[in-house]
Scaffold this active site. Structure first.
Site, short mmCIF file in Angstrom:
data_model
loop_
_atom_site.label_atom_id
_atom_site.label_comp_id
_atom_site.label_asym_id
_atom_site.label_seq_id
_atom_site.Cartn_x
_atom_site.Cartn_y
_atom_site.Cartn_z
N ARG A 1 41.92 -28.13 -42.89
CA ARG A 1 42.94 -29.18 -42.99
C ARG A 1 42.50 -30.44 -42.27
NH1 ARG A 1 48.86 -27.41 -41.57
NH2 ARG A 1 49.02 -29.60 -42.18
N ARG B 1 59.27 -28.75 -34.88
CA ARG B 1 58.90 -30.02 -35.54
C ARG B 1 60.11 -30.60 -36.30
NH1 ARG B 1 53.21 -30.00 -36.37
NH2 ARG B 1 53.31 -32.21 -36.86
N LYS C 1 42.17 -38.30 -40.54
CA LYS C 1 43.19 -37.56 -41.31
C LYS C 1 44.56 -38.20 -41.07
CE LYS C 1 45.05 -33.68 -39.53
NZ LYS C 1 46.51 -33.57 -39.45
N ASN C 2 44.88 -38.44 -39.78
CA ASN C 2 46.24 -38.87 -39.44
C ASN C 2 46.51 -40.33 -39.76
OD1 ASN C 2 46.68 -36.28 -38.73
ND2 ASN C 2 46.62 -36.62 -36.52
N ASP D 1 46.44 -33.68 -29.33
CA ASP D 1 45.56 -33.07 -30.34
C ASP D 1 44.19 -32.72 -29.78
OD1 ASP D 1 46.76 -35.07 -33.15
OD2 ASP D 1 47.59 -33.35 -32.10
N CYS E 1 56.47 -24.97 -37.67
CA CYS E 1 55.05 -24.65 -37.83
C CYS E 1 54.60 -23.98 -36.53
CB CYS E 1 54.24 -25.90 -38.13
SG CYS E 1 53.95 -26.89 -36.67
C1 EPZ Z 1 51.59 -36.66 -35.65
O1 EPZ Z 1 52.53 -35.64 -35.91
C2 EPZ Z 1 50.24 -36.04 -35.95
N1 EPZ Z 1 50.19 -35.65 -37.36
C3 EPZ Z 1 50.01 -34.81 -35.08
O2 EPZ Z 1 48.69 -34.32 -35.35
C4 EPZ Z 1 50.08 -35.24 -33.61
O3 EPZ Z 1 49.96 -34.09 -32.79
C5 EPZ Z 1 51.42 -35.93 -33.33
O4 EPZ Z 1 51.60 -37.04 -34.25
C6 EPZ Z 1 51.52 -36.46 -31.91
O5 EPZ Z 1 50.47 -37.37 -31.68
C7 EPZ Z 1 49.94 -36.61 -38.29
O6 EPZ Z 1 49.80 -37.79 -37.98
C8 EPZ Z 1 49.88 -36.16 -39.71
P1 EPZ Z 1 55.59 -36.76 -33.58
P2 EPZ Z 1 54.13 -36.00 -35.90
O7 EPZ Z 1 56.67 -37.09 -34.55
O8 EPZ Z 1 54.34 -37.34 -36.49
C9 EPZ Z 1 59.12 -34.22 -31.71
C10 EPZ Z 1 47.05 -32.76 -35.88
O9 EPZ Z 1 46.61 -31.77 -35.29
N2 EPZ Z 1 59.95 -34.83 -32.78
O10 EPZ Z 1 55.02 -37.83 -32.73
O11 EPZ Z 1 54.85 -34.84 -36.48
C11 EPZ Z 1 58.12 -33.24 -32.28
O12 EPZ Z 1 58.72 -31.97 -32.46
C12 EPZ Z 1 48.54 -33.02 -35.90
O13 EPZ Z 1 46.35 -33.61 -36.48
C13 EPZ Z 1 61.32 -34.60 -32.78
O14 EPZ Z 1 61.86 -33.92 -31.91
O15 EPZ Z 1 54.39 -36.05 -34.34
C14 EPZ Z 1 57.06 -33.21 -31.22
O16 EPZ Z 1 57.46 -32.34 -30.17
C15 EPZ Z 1 49.33 -31.94 -35.16
N3 EPZ Z 1 62.06 -35.15 -33.79
C16 EPZ Z 1 57.04 -34.66 -30.72
O17 EPZ Z 1 58.31 -35.22 -31.08
C17 EPZ Z 1 61.50 -35.93 -34.78
O18 EPZ Z 1 62.24 -36.43 -35.65
C18 EPZ Z 1 55.91 -35.50 -31.31
O19 EPZ Z 1 56.11 -35.54 -32.69
C19 EPZ Z 1 60.11 -36.13 -34.74
C20 EPZ Z 1 59.34 -35.58 -33.74
#
Ligand code: EPZ
Length: 421
Positions: A397, A121, A22-23, A305, A116
């Protein structure tokens, strides 16, 4: 409301074919906005988030057709530069529309995604990076309105945190930007490498994907592509834990064992017998497992995850263990639901302390987010008696054919749609 009904206590035995990631599929589908030529994406899982992404592409101006796990994407030649709230609120990954549309149209207005279940996020890392590429940003009426003037300019961009989404967004933007972009402290997930591989097949010039520093030389144009999405390492990890929690034995097919190293190493330390070959992983419960602590980290560390699924397993292992969540600020919503099965869990800030219990008892529980839902299904599979899991749209999802795949390996599980068996 649809529910999953499980009669627990069955040992899972058999083969599971892992679906496409998915990701990885989501950013790869958004990447097709970077070209007007036809694209063919394969091994795309049939998931709600994929359907949302295809609906998004159709809204923006693509013509998409999905048959089985194959998606054909054609251009209509005209693109909208708006990402509306009703699409963005359904899926946070919609923010990935920004990179491609800034690169193609020099502007995009994206509805603020809102928080969410697992946290606020924010997208500040994405926006800071776009500013470094010459993008003007203003927030108005719940929308992030962005404009790149005469076009995106390459730059050196250092991330305060290796955000997966921000790394993907900048890869998508920089591929067609003027000049060179360097991402320092980039995310290293396999999904980043898969996206970069596809972009390079389209004519992009990207090096270093999978390492902490990625360099992108912008090019004028990108061509159409045929690409197959990597297997879903999180789905695979979930089934390995299903074998452990039910004391069963499964063979995973169509998987990349190296993408699962952190989880496989931990399961081996608990006492699971695991064998990895080219594209398969076998996992066999041989005797009582020992609890092991985890601390979630960015790749290649233990994946956030898989944190909830791991916690479900620890609830049934004799002794104490501890789970630390370092990536998200609020990813323990499954704790209260696991307690309804009789689990002994205590939240202490970023930590959850677990005391293994002899047995979990089936209970009615509710899913809060995708991976919490997976944890509740795992607990239900191991619990004595009947469990009902509601709000299973979260599971739709991210887990393709979950009920069918589990039934095939011996689970007594069925989906009750709107109360109709
Ligand atoms: C991706 O989300 C994945 N989703 C998530 O999987 C996964 O948990 C996550 O990466 C971490 O591996 C997809 O790929 C579609 P991040 P993403 O930006 O890109 C903070 C699932 O269950 N952050 O690496 O949103 C954020 O709040 C999903 O399949 C900021 O603060 O993750 C989080 O605490 C859930 N500012 C951390 O960084 C930003 O601009 C990691 O977020 C961006 C992120």
């Amino acid at each position: 409301m649809d529910k999953i009904v499980i009669n627990g206590g069955k040992k899972l035995k058999g083969e599971v074919k892992v679906s496409g990631s998915k990701n990885s599929a989501l950013p790869i589908l958004f990447a097709t906005l970077l070209t007007d030529e036809p694209c063919a994406i394969e091994n795309v899982p049939s998931l709600a988030d994929v359907n949302t992404t295809l609906a998004f592409l159709n809204f923006i101006g693509k013509r998409t057709v999905k048959s089985g796990s194959k998606v054909k994407i054609l251009a209509s030649g005209k693109y909208k530069h708006i990402a509306p709230y009703d699409l963005v609120r359904r899926m946070r990954a919609s923010v990935l529309v920004m990179g491609p549309l800034l690169a193609r149209l020099n502007k995009v207005d994206v509805s603020l995604p809102g928080g969410c279940a697992i946290g606020a996020r924010p997208i500040d890392i994405h926006l800071e990076a776009f500013k470094k590429m010459g993008v003007k940003i203003k927030v108005e009426g719940g929308y992030v309105k962005t404009a790149a003037g005469k076009g995106l300019k390459g730059n050196k961009i250092e991330f305060r945190f290796p955000s997966v989404g921000a790394t993907e967004n900048i890869l998508l933007a920089a591929a067609l930007a003027k000049g060179k972009t360097e991402i320092v402290n980039a995310a290293r997930e396999p999904e980043i490498v898969d996206l970069a591989d596809m972009l390079n097949k389209m004519g992009a010039k990207i090096s270093g994907a999978g390492s902490k520093t990625i360099v992108i030389e912008g090019v004028e144009k990108l061509r159409g592509v045929k690409h197959s999405v990597i297997p879903d390492r999180i789905e695979a990890a979930t089934y390995l834990i299903a074998a452990a929690i039910t004391k069963g034995k499964i063979l995973l097919k169509n998987v990349c064992p190296e993408h699962l190293k952190a989880v496989i190493d931990k399961l081996k330390k608990c006492g699971m017998e695991i064998k990895e070959t080219g594209k398969t992983v076998s996992a066999k419960w041989v005797n009582d497992l020992k609890p092991r602590n985890i601390s979630t980290e960015v790749y290649p560390g233990f994946p956030t995850d898989v944190q909830a699924q791991w916690m479900a397993l620890m609830c049934l292992l004799k002794g104490k263990s501890c789970v630390k969540e370092n990536v998200f600020e609020n990813r323990f919503l499954h704790v209260a639901e696991l307690q309804r099965f009789g689990a002994d869990l205590t939240i202490d800030g970023k930590f959850v302390n677990i005391k293994g219990v002899e047995q979990l008892s089936g209970a009615p529980v509710m899913v809060s987010d995708l991976r919490a839902g997976a944890a509740l299904v795992l607990a239900g599979l191991a619990a004595k008696g009947r469990s009902t899991v509601s709000r299973i749209y979260h599971l739709d999802r991210g887990y393709e054919l979950l009920e069918r795949k589990l039934k095939k390996i011996g689970a007594d599980i069925k989906i009750v749609r709107n109360g109709i068996k």
